[in-house]
Design an enzyme around this catalytic site. Structure first.
Site, mmCIF file in Angstrom:
data_model
loop_
_atom_site.group_PDB
_atom_site.id
_atom_site.type_symbol
_atom_site.label_atom_id
_atom_site.label_comp_id
_atom_site.label_asym_id
_atom_site.label_seq_id
_atom_site.Cartn_x
_atom_site.Cartn_y
_atom_site.Cartn_z
ATOM 1 N N GLU A 199 29.611 43.293 34.235
ATOM 2 C CA GLU A 199 29.548 42.730 35.600
ATOM 3 C C GLU A 199 28.144 42.910 36.182
ATOM 4 O O GLU A 199 27.581 41.986 36.784
ATOM 5 C CB GLU A 199 30.598 43.421 36.473
ATOM 6 C CG GLU A 199 30.511 43.103 37.951
ATOM 7 C CD GLU A 199 30.594 44.344 38.813
ATOM 8 O OE1 GLU A 199 29.617 44.629 39.551
ATOM 9 O OE2 GLU A 199 31.623 45.050 38.759
ATOM 10 N N HIS A 200 27.547 44.088 35.983
ATOM 11 C CA HIS A 200 26.172 44.326 36.453
ATOM 12 C C HIS A 200 25.180 43.398 35.763
ATOM 13 O O HIS A 200 24.289 42.829 36.399
ATOM 14 C CB HIS A 200 25.771 45.780 36.151
ATOM 15 C CG HIS A 200 26.234 46.777 37.157
ATOM 16 N ND1 HIS A 200 25.377 47.612 37.842
ATOM 17 C CD2 HIS A 200 27.470 47.093 37.613
ATOM 18 C CE1 HIS A 200 26.062 48.410 38.652
ATOM 19 N NE2 HIS A 200 27.340 48.119 38.520
ATOM 20 N N GLU A 211 19.849 48.999 33.316
ATOM 21 C CA GLU A 211 21.064 48.839 34.126
ATOM 22 C C GLU A 211 22.115 49.893 33.795
ATOM 23 O O GLU A 211 22.967 50.188 34.629
ATOM 24 C CB GLU A 211 21.629 47.429 33.988
ATOM 25 C CG GLU A 211 22.553 47.021 35.117
ATOM 26 C CD GLU A 211 21.926 47.106 36.512
ATOM 27 O OE1 GLU A 211 22.686 47.310 37.482
ATOM 28 O OE2 GLU A 211 20.686 46.984 36.636
ATOM 29 N N GLU A 230 25.586 54.767 40.128
ATOM 30 C CA GLU A 230 26.785 54.406 40.900
ATOM 31 C C GLU A 230 27.881 55.457 40.698
ATOM 32 O O GLU A 230 28.545 55.879 41.641
ATOM 33 C CB GLU A 230 27.283 53.021 40.470
ATOM 34 C CG GLU A 230 28.485 52.536 41.242
ATOM 35 C CD GLU A 230 28.921 51.137 40.845
ATOM 36 O OE1 GLU A 230 29.962 50.679 41.356
ATOM 37 O OE2 GLU A 230 28.234 50.479 40.019
#
Length: 889
Positions: A67-68, A138, A145
């Protein structure tokens, strides 16, 4: 071309003027088109039927990582982060989330840029680029996160529930991912994470598993042509839908009592039962019916009894996490210290209430009442931003038949007592899982959850033990709720005598001001009432600040069992303490709003301190202050920035210091003193006539300022104070360092604030233009490239009309001093970029800003908040947006 344009009648609200069309592209992508000629923003959401349950073993978080990665670049648009840059510079926003069985990508943008934005978005699903360099960077963002979640009780307790489930079921998994799961462990096994990422995308992202919603200004035919052109190239591998059969909880995971140690102060009980998923019975709404009753807060309810006993401060009930194959019914209770000591009695009372529901039978009148409230809520729902709307519908498309894509499960209409009884039968001692959280268990546990490090212990709770708790529980009078008198029956619209564009000062006296704005935009039977009690004695010391807070919370506490019925019926109220006193807000259907207002005003006027409730609220406030140190570091930094800038504010440490010494008598004296001098700033808007609005405020004035012994006196002229903000001298730099309050938190944070000017239309526009142009480059450089931290934000700041800009960055990899140097370096770099900007680029940004400023309010609440900000800041520039646009041209 679309292979299907089905004339399915999609159920929509009676007040909804938008047009809808379902199409299926030749690659089997299902699409809902929405045409709204009145919209200022276009939006799209793609829901992919692939989520964290699909993560390969040993690569936890891969779906979330993908998703990132899709945001980075594509073959057609290879420049890194160009998608996000385009969206941001054209007045939009973009995001995504990964759930158990779906991943949702979405954006909105100004209407004139929608076609290119949609093309860039479509490339996520056609030919994304996932370079090796970006992949490595990422993974660090995913890890950052996860780092921010490690000390969050919500994340910790959710993972503990997953941990205590069958290891063979995907519910058991850790879904976020971190450096270990995506880099260290794969590398140790010779696994290339990037190759696995590409394989995961190729194997799973297929058009037949996707659902798209496109919300546009153009006609349905034009939008359809646009969608066919942009999305038909998405590959369809006819991937079968993922089904995860079986139940996550086997017998060893039931009849358990888990004691867990949270991060924050406070005690909580979570009573959970696995149940058949009610999504398959969404027209019958069994969990909505049971959640309504078990979670009720009126007299005779479980919460009312627990509150009366001084054992609970909050209770919620309803269906928790669910899929098409399994579900959980959850009751969550916030406990007082006394409630913690009576855990067995509380669980006993809960099962007694379930027993009451069994004995009472399923009541048709309760279902009908609930159904009526839901129907009114659906047909008179507020219009909300397109970006939120498309996400909601795209998620629904994966679950419901097309006719119910807008409705979802919000309209229970088929009364089926057998279905409700079936779910009720599952809420039994044989199936229960009890999670009990308290710091009092520190040092008394023997197990640790592996992903978040939560300490816990586990023991069996047999049905016979629960029966014993029921028999020993207090003999309190539990009963079903009464019929709801607040359900509106008059939903007619009142005709406004004149089309008032901005709020008008309807009346002014030494006691109050009334600003009035009839609804000329939304045609909805709702109203918004705000009454701000400006009381000079409410904030002149740390003691006063704390007592004003307890005063407001006690009022909410006293009103709860009565006003809860109003909330169920769509009429909401709130009383909060402010920097200058306290504020009363009522918003919802206007039909019975006056009745609720009269009750609220009466409670304030006749305020008395009940010592037992004072003790409970004081305990709550104490824990809130103690938990301040567990806030995210960036939140602490923002708080300290405000503390430095704002006049007449008291540090939370000082408030915590005085709190233990305050008693009920102190509050009684304070309340009388606080109300002795007051001025009321009032705002009334919506489906209310001028005479009604004046009558309401006259009522309030009569209660507080009239009579032989008035409660309030008007303020002296010298007591009408405005908010003040410390002026930072030009050319001066101030650096404040403060140690994080939680030694266990590895994150540090920086707030880099630049104070710019006092409210001025031309300067406002220049600052807004700077923020618009700089936002995405700052994110790209400081987060994507330098990987300083997951939370990286550039945003405007407005303190009572004093404008500025701030960078907010939270990091585990670098300290605030280094981050501050990187912010300064970015600003220097960005300055040179500004000089390189072409006239066309500059004009494009100005046009984007104009479009953003001319965006209409979506609903009464949004409009009212905008105008109330002007009133409370004292700026009163109700035509601000139009005036600033004039300065932009």
């Amino acid at each position: 071309m679309a292979v299907g344009k089905e004339d399915v009648e999609i159920i929509k609200p009676r007040t909804d003027k938008r047009e809808y069309r379902r199409i299926v592209l030749r690659n089997s992508l299902q699409v809902l088109l929405v045409s709204d000629p009145d919209t200022d923003k276009c939006a799209a959401s793609m829901n992919v039927g692939v989520g964290s349950f699909c993560d390969p073993v040993g690569l936890e978080g891969l779906a979330h990582f993908l998703e990132h990665m899709l945001f980075y670049a594509s073959e057609k648009y290879p420049l890194e982060d160009s998608y996000s840059k385009y969206i941001t510079e054209h007045g939009g926003s973009t995001n995504a989330f990964t759930a158990s069985e779906q991943t949702n990508y979405y954006f909105d943008v100004n209407t004139d840029c929608f076609e290119e934005a949609l093309d860039r978005f479509a490339q996520f699903f056609i030919k994304p680029l996932m370079s090796a360099d970006a992949t490595t960077r990422e993974i660090k963002a995913v890890d950052s996160e996860n780092q921010k979640n490690l000390l969050s009780d919500a994340w910790r307790m959710n993972q503990l529930q997953k941990h205590l489930s069958s290891e063979s079921h995907p519910y058991h998994k850790f879904s976020t991912g971190n450096w270990k799961t995506l880099e260290v462990r794969p590398k140790a096994k010779g696994v290339d994470t990037r190759q696995e990422l590409l394989k995961f995308y190729e194997d799973n992202y297929s058009a037949n598993l996707m659902h798209l919603v496109v919300y546009a200004k153009e006609s349905l035919d034009k939008v359809q042509s646009l969608v066919e052109d942009k999305f038909q190239e998405i590959r369809n591998s006819d991937r079968s839908c993922f089904l995860f059969r079986g139940q996550p909880c086997t017998s060893e995971h039931l009849q358990i009592l888990v004691r867990a140690v949270p991060i924050k102060q406070g005690h909580k009980l979570r009573i959970i039962w696995p149940i058949p998923p009610s999504i398959r019975l969404y027209k019958e709404g069994p969990c909505r019916y049971l959640g309504h009753l078990i979670g009720h807060e009126g007299e005779g309810s479980l919460f009312y009894v627990l509150k009366t006993l001084g054992w609970a401060t909050g209770l919620s009930a309803g269906e928790g996490e669910w899929t098409l194959e399994f579900s959980f019914f959850k009751v969550v209770i916030d406990l007082t210290d006394a409630g913690h000591d009576h855990m067995q009695d509380i669980v006993g009372l809960l099962f007694k209430y379930v027993q009451l529901l069994q004995q009472s039978g399923v009541c048709e009148w309760i279902f009908d009442e609930l159904s009526a409230v839901c129907e009114t809520g659906f047909h008179y729902q507020d219009k909300f931003p397109p970006i939120d709307y498309v996400v909601n519908i795209a998620s629904n498309m994966q679950i419901y038949p097309p006719k119910d894509w807008l409705v979802g499960s919000s309209l229970p209409s088929n009364f089926n007592p057998d279905t409700i009884q079936m779910i009720l039968n599952e809420l039994c001692p044989e199936n229960v899982r009890i999670f009990w959280e308290s710091q009092k268990f520190e040092g008394l546990t023997d197990k640790v959850e592996p992903w978040y490090g939560t300490a816990y212990s586990i023991e069996k709770v047999t049905p016979s033990i629960v029966q014993e708790w029921m028999s020993l529980a207090p003999m309190e009078k539990l009963h079903l709720p009464a019929p709801n008198v607040f359900i509106p029956t008059d939903l007619s619209l009142k005709s406004s005598q004149e089309k008032v564009k901005f709020p008008v000062l309807l009346r002014k006296s030494s006691y109050s001001k009334l600003w009035y704005k009839p609804d000329t935009m939304f045609s909805t039977p709702k109203a918004y009432v705000k009454i701000d009690f400006n009381c000079p004695y409410a904030s002149n010391s740390p003691e006063a600040e704390v007592l004003a807070d307890i005063f407001a919370r006690l009022l909410m506490d006293y009103l709860n069992e009565y006003a809860y019925y109003a909330q169920v019926a769509g009429l909401y109220y709130g009383i909060i303490h402010t920097d200058s006193g306290f504020e009363v807000t009522l918003v919802g259907y206007n039909h019975k709003l006056r009745i609720l207002l009269e009750t609220v005003v009466d409670k304030i006027a006749k305020f008395e301190v009940k010592p037992d409730r004072f003790s409970v609220i004081k305990e709550m406030v104490m824990k809130d202050y103690q938990n301040f140190k567990f806030q995210q570091p960036y939140q602490q930094a923002m708080y300290n920035c405000s503390l430095i800038l704002e006049d007449q504010t008291w540090p939370w440490m000082e408030q915590l210091e005085v709190l233990p010494h305050l008693n009920a008598e102190d509050l009684a004296k304070f309340a009388t003193m606080m109300l002795s001098r007051a001025f009321l700033e009032c705002y009334i808007a919506g489906n209310i006539e001028q005479e009604e609005a004046e009558s309401m405020i006259q009522l309030v004035e009569d209660v507080f300022f009239k009579g032989s012994k008035p409660i309030c006196q008007p303020l002296f002229l010298s007591q009408h104070l405005t908010n003040r903000v410390v002026k930072l001298e030009r050319g001066m730099n101030y650096f404040y360092s403060k140690e994080g309050l939680n030694p266990s938190d590895e994150n540090s944070a920086l707030v880099h604030y630049i104070q710019v000017h006092r409210d001025d239309f031309i300067l406002n526009v220049k600052l807004q233009l700077f923020a618009l142009i700089a936002k995405q480059p700052a994110f790209h450089q400081l987060r994507s490239v330098e990987q300083l931290g997951y939370i990286t934000v550039l945003m405007q700041r407005n303190d009572s009309g004093i404008r500025g800009v701030q960078f907010i960055i939270q990091s585990t990899v670098k300290g605030p001093g280094h981050i501050d140097l990187r912010v300064e370096a970015f600003l220097r770099m960005f300055e040179s970029k500004l000089y390189e900007m072409t006239n066309d680029e500059f004009k494009s940004n100005i046009n984007a800003l104009i479009d953003m400023k001319l965006e209409k309010h979506k609903n009464l609440r949004e409009e009212s908040r905008f105008y109330w900000r002007e009133i409370s800041d004292g700026t009163l520039k109700f035509d601000r947006r139009e005036a600033e646009v004039c300065r932009s041209i």
